[in-house]
Design a protein around this motif. Structure first.
Motif, PDB file in Angstrom:
ATOM      1  N   CYS A  41       0.842  -1.203   0.000  1.00 57.06           N
ATOM      2  CA  CYS A  41       0.000   0.000   0.000  1.00 57.06           C
ATOM      3  C   CYS A  41       0.876   1.251   0.000  1.00 57.06           C
ATOM      4  O   CYS A  41       0.541   2.249  -0.648  1.00 57.06           O
ATOM      5  CB  CYS A  41      -0.933   0.007   1.192  1.00 57.06           C
ATOM      6  N   TYR A  42       1.995   1.187   0.722  1.00 56.02           N
ATOM      7  CA  TYR A  42       2.932   2.313   0.733  1.00 56.02           C
ATOM      8  C   TYR A  42       3.447   2.581  -0.676  1.00 56.02           C
ATOM      9  O   TYR A  42       3.456   3.724  -1.150  1.00 56.02           O
ATOM     10  CB  TYR A  42       4.080   1.980   1.686  1.00 56.02           C
ATOM     11  N   ASP A  47       3.357   5.718  -5.765  1.00 56.08           N
ATOM     12  CA  ASP A  47       3.167   5.786  -7.216  1.00 56.08           C
ATOM     13  C   ASP A  47       1.990   6.672  -7.588  1.00 56.08           C
ATOM     14  O   ASP A  47       1.898   7.148  -8.721  1.00 56.08           O
ATOM     15  CB  ASP A  47       2.971   4.375  -7.791  1.00 56.08           C
ATOM     16  N   ALA A  48       1.084   6.889  -6.628  1.00 57.05           N
ATOM     17  CA  ALA A  48      -0.024   7.814  -6.872  1.00 57.05           C
ATOM     18  C   ALA A  48       0.393   9.238  -6.543  1.00 57.05           C
ATOM     19  O   ALA A  48      -0.464  10.100  -6.308  1.00 57.05           O
ATOM     20  CB  ALA A  48      -1.244   7.400  -6.055  1.00 57.05           C
ATOM     21  N   GLN A  49       1.692   9.504  -6.497  1.00 54.54           N
ATOM     22  CA  GLN A  49       2.251  10.841  -6.278  1.00 54.54           C
ATOM     23  C   GLN A  49       1.952  11.402  -4.896  1.00 54.54           C
ATOM     24  O   GLN A  49       1.952  12.607  -4.695  1.00 54.54           O
ATOM     25  CB  GLN A  49       1.745  11.843  -7.339  1.00 54.54           C
ATOM     26  N   LEU A  50       1.698  10.522  -3.915  1.00 59.22           N
ATOM     27  CA  LEU A  50       1.464  11.027  -2.563  1.00 59.22           C
ATOM     28  C   LEU A  50       2.804  11.266  -1.873  1.00 59.22           C
ATOM     29  O   LEU A  50       3.815  10.681  -2.219  1.00 59.22           O
ATOM     30  CB  LEU A  50       0.623  10.039  -1.758  1.00 59.22           C
ATOM     31  N   ASP A  51       2.763  12.121  -0.863  1.00 57.86           N
ATOM     32  CA  ASP A  51       3.949  12.422  -0.073  1.00 57.86           C
ATOM     33  C   ASP A  51       4.403  11.182   0.706  1.00 57.86           C
ATOM     34  O   ASP A  51       3.592  10.334   1.046  1.00 57.86           O
ATOM     35  CB  ASP A  51       3.584  13.554   0.899  1.00 57.86           C
ATOM     36  N   LYS A  52       5.721  11.098   0.988  1.00 60.77           N
ATOM     37  CA  LYS A  52       6.245   9.930   1.701  1.00 60.77           C
ATOM     38  C   LYS A  52       5.586   9.741   3.060  1.00 60.77           C
ATOM     39  O   LYS A  52       5.276   8.613   3.473  1.00 60.77           O
ATOM     40  CB  LYS A  52       7.754  10.085   1.903  1.00 60.77           C
ATOM     41  N   ALA A  53       5.376  10.861   3.786  1.00 64.00           N
ATOM     42  CA  ALA A  53       4.796  10.753   5.126  1.00 64.00           C
ATOM     43  C   ALA A  53       3.365  10.230   5.040  1.00 64.00           C
ATOM     44  O   ALA A  53       2.944   9.390   5.849  1.00 64.00           O
ATOM     45  CB  ALA A  53       4.819  12.111   5.825  1.00 64.00           C
ATOM     46  N   ILE A  54       2.618  10.700   4.021  1.00 61.23           N
ATOM     47  CA  ILE A  54       1.227  10.250   3.877  1.00 61.23           C
ATOM     48  C   ILE A  54       1.191   8.787   3.455  1.00 61.23           C
ATOM     49  O   ILE A  54       0.383   7.996   3.950  1.00 61.23           O
ATOM     50  CB  ILE A  54       0.484  11.150   2.872  1.00 61.23           C
ATOM     51  N   ALA A  55       2.112   8.418   2.549  1.00 59.49           N
ATOM     52  CA  ALA A  55       2.186   7.014   2.134  1.00 59.49           C
ATOM     53  C   ALA A  55       2.510   6.133   3.340  1.00 59.49           C
ATOM     54  O   ALA A  55       1.927   5.052   3.503  1.00 59.49           O
ATOM     55  CB  ALA A  55       3.237   6.853   1.045  1.00 59.49           C
ATOM     56  N   SER A  56       3.411   6.601   4.210  1.00 56.77           N
ATOM     57  CA  SER A  56       3.753   5.830   5.416  1.00 56.77           C
ATOM     58  C   SER A  56       2.542   5.712   6.328  1.00 56.77           C
ATOM     59  O   SER A  56       2.310   4.672   6.946  1.00 56.77           O
ATOM     60  CB  SER A  56       4.891   6.499   6.177  1.00 56.77           C
ATOM     61  N   PHE A  57       1.775   6.805   6.413  1.00 58.19           N
ATOM     62  CA  PHE A  57       0.548   6.779   7.214  1.00 58.19           C
ATOM     63  C   PHE A  57      -0.378   5.680   6.711  1.00 58.19           C
ATOM     64  O   PHE A  57      -0.885   4.859   7.484  1.00 58.19           O
ATOM     65  CB  PHE A  57      -0.134   8.145   7.153  1.00 58.19           C
ATOM     66  N   ILE A  58      -0.565   5.645   5.382  1.00 56.64           N
ATOM     67  CA  ILE A  58      -1.469   4.634   4.805  1.00 56.64           C
ATOM     68  C   ILE A  58      -0.935   3.226   5.067  1.00 56.64           C
ATOM     69  O   ILE A  58      -1.661   2.322   5.505  1.00 56.64           O
ATOM     70  CB  ILE A  58      -1.647   4.890   3.295  1.00 56.64           C
ATOM     71  N   GLY A  59       0.373   3.038   4.841  1.00 53.52           N
ATOM     72  CA  GLY A  59       0.975   1.732   5.076  1.00 53.52           C
ATOM     73  C   GLY A  59       0.800   1.279   6.514  1.00 53.52           C
ATOM     74  O   GLY A  59       0.415   0.138   6.784  1.00 53.52           O
TER      75      GLY A  59
END
Lengths: 150, 256
Positions: A41-42, A47-59
């Motif tokens: 998910c991270y 790849d959906a151009q999200l910020d690293k911190a937000i991607a980490s949040f989702i992961g």
């Protein structure tokens, strides 16, 4: 294909960490799955151009939810799934790199990686807190339902 | 049951959880429930990563005990079994006289075999290198470095008391081995020590501690949060010093 290989790599890394952390044998593959899905998910979020911190949040949210699901099902503490599962996301390398940059007198790089690591850690922490709160809610309703069915 | 035994059991359970990777709030919660199940009243627990203070009222007399927490490792099997035991104490499924022996038995249970842990560390390190776009040679080298460092932690530097020194040694050996393998042993010039270090350093770096520090701070456990944050920075500094020494030695011996 790329996602599949990333999933497999993350699965093995996480399961390896579960062994290093001495997880009970039946928890190893479960935390491996949590870690691999969280990492997938991270990657998708990145790849959906999200910020690293937000991607980490989702992961971290995904890792936390899967861990809670297993914790409720097996009646074991959620920690034993979360700790190995969160390892691929955690900014350990960034933190080490920050201090290394300070030692090498590269202060701009240290500031950049340091802030990035901090924001990633905040993202992960928020994701976990949210998932564990949701788990608490689920748990009470699950126990409640078990009581009703008896 | 006398009060000394009750406090002993509760505190050994609580500090046992914290020493093996359980959260601070879980330790507090466990101590409180166990004391309550064994007949104590007005229980106050204050746990931080370096110690626990417990005050209870028993037969209308107040008792206070302080117990330090000395190590912080991660052993999830012990966390699981202590958690199970505390459930059994609370639900009254276990004889009170048997609890003390059971706690001792759980805390003494050995970890997985050092060779198995070494191979697992190798696999984790190697596949982390692959996750960071490493090639197959880098995977192999990262596997070797992680496995060797893990063995070293299991056997070699157990006698080193200071955690800070351990981290410096760990970081140094990881980086020195990675440089040696990628620049002297490697058959292709395509391997870089950077990506080997990324994978192999993973079991050492305090990313988990940092995340937990922020989790604690955000949940209002400010003392625990700040303590863990300091721990995180000290671990990272130790590793970075170790790696830094190896990197500057490389510059001096092998040249840019």
């Amino acid at each position: 294909m790329n996602y599949l290989t990333q999933f497999i790599f993350a699965y093995i890394s996480t399961a390896g960490f579960a062994v290093i952390f001495n997880a009970p044998s039946r928890a190893i593959y479960k935390s491996g799955l949590a870690g691999a899905l969280g990492w997938l998910c991270y990657m998708l979020a990145l790849d959906a151009q999200l910020d690293k911190a937000i991607a980490s949040f989702i992961g971290a949210l995904i890792v936390g939810l899967i861990s809670e699901w297993y914790a409720i099902k097996t009646k074991r503490p959620v920690t034993i799934y979360v700790i190995p599962g969160i390892i691929p996301l955690v900014p350990g390398f960034g933190l080490y790199y920050t201090i290394l940059s300070i030692i090498q007198n590269d202060y701009p790089k240290a500031a950049q990686t340091g802030f990035e690591a901090t924001f990633i850690a905040i993202g992960i922490a928020l994701g976990l807190i949210l998932a564990l709160q949701a788990g608490k809610g689920l748990r009470t309703s699950y126990i409640h339902r078990q009581h009703l069915s008896r | 049951m006398n009060i000394e035994t009750i406090l002993d059991i509760a505190l050994t359970l609580g500090t046992g959880l914290m020493e093996n990777g359980g959260e601070t709030y879980r330790a507090e919660d466990t101590i409180e429930r166990v004391c309550h199940a064994m007949g104590c009243e007005s229980i106050e627990v204050f746990a931080i990563p370096t110690g626990v203070i417990l005050t209870v009222r028993y037969n209308n007399i107040l008792y206070t005990r302080l117990q330090r927490v000395h190590k912080s490792t991660i052993d999830l099997r012990i966390v699981t079994r202590l958690n199970e035991l505390s459930r059994r104490i609370v639900s009254g499924e276990i004889e009170h006289d048997a609890i003390e022996a059971e706690v001792k038995f759980i805390l003494a249970s050995p970890p997985y075999d050092a060779r198995l842990r070494s191979v697992s560390a190798g696999l984790s390190g190697g596949f982390f290198t692959l996750m960071f776009q490493g090639n197959l040679w880098e995977f192999t080298f990262s596997f070797i470095v992680s496995a060797v460092v893990s063995l070293m932690y299991s056997y070699g530097i157990r006698s080193v008391q200071s955690g800070f020194m351990k981290n410096i040694i760990g970081g140094f050996v990881t980086a020195a081995l990675a440089i040696f393998l990628s620049e002297i042993v490697s058959p292709t010039p395509l391997t870089t020590y950077d990506r080997i270090i990324i994978g192999a350093i993973m079991p050492l770096v305090p990313g988990l501690a940092m995340t937990n520090a922020i989790r604690d701070s955000l949940s209002g456990e400010l003392v625990a949060g700040v303590t863990k944050l300091a721990e995180t920075l000290i671990i990272a500094t130790g590793i970075a010093i170790g790696v830094g020494i190896a990197l500057s030695l490389r510059l001096n011996i092998l040249g840019g």
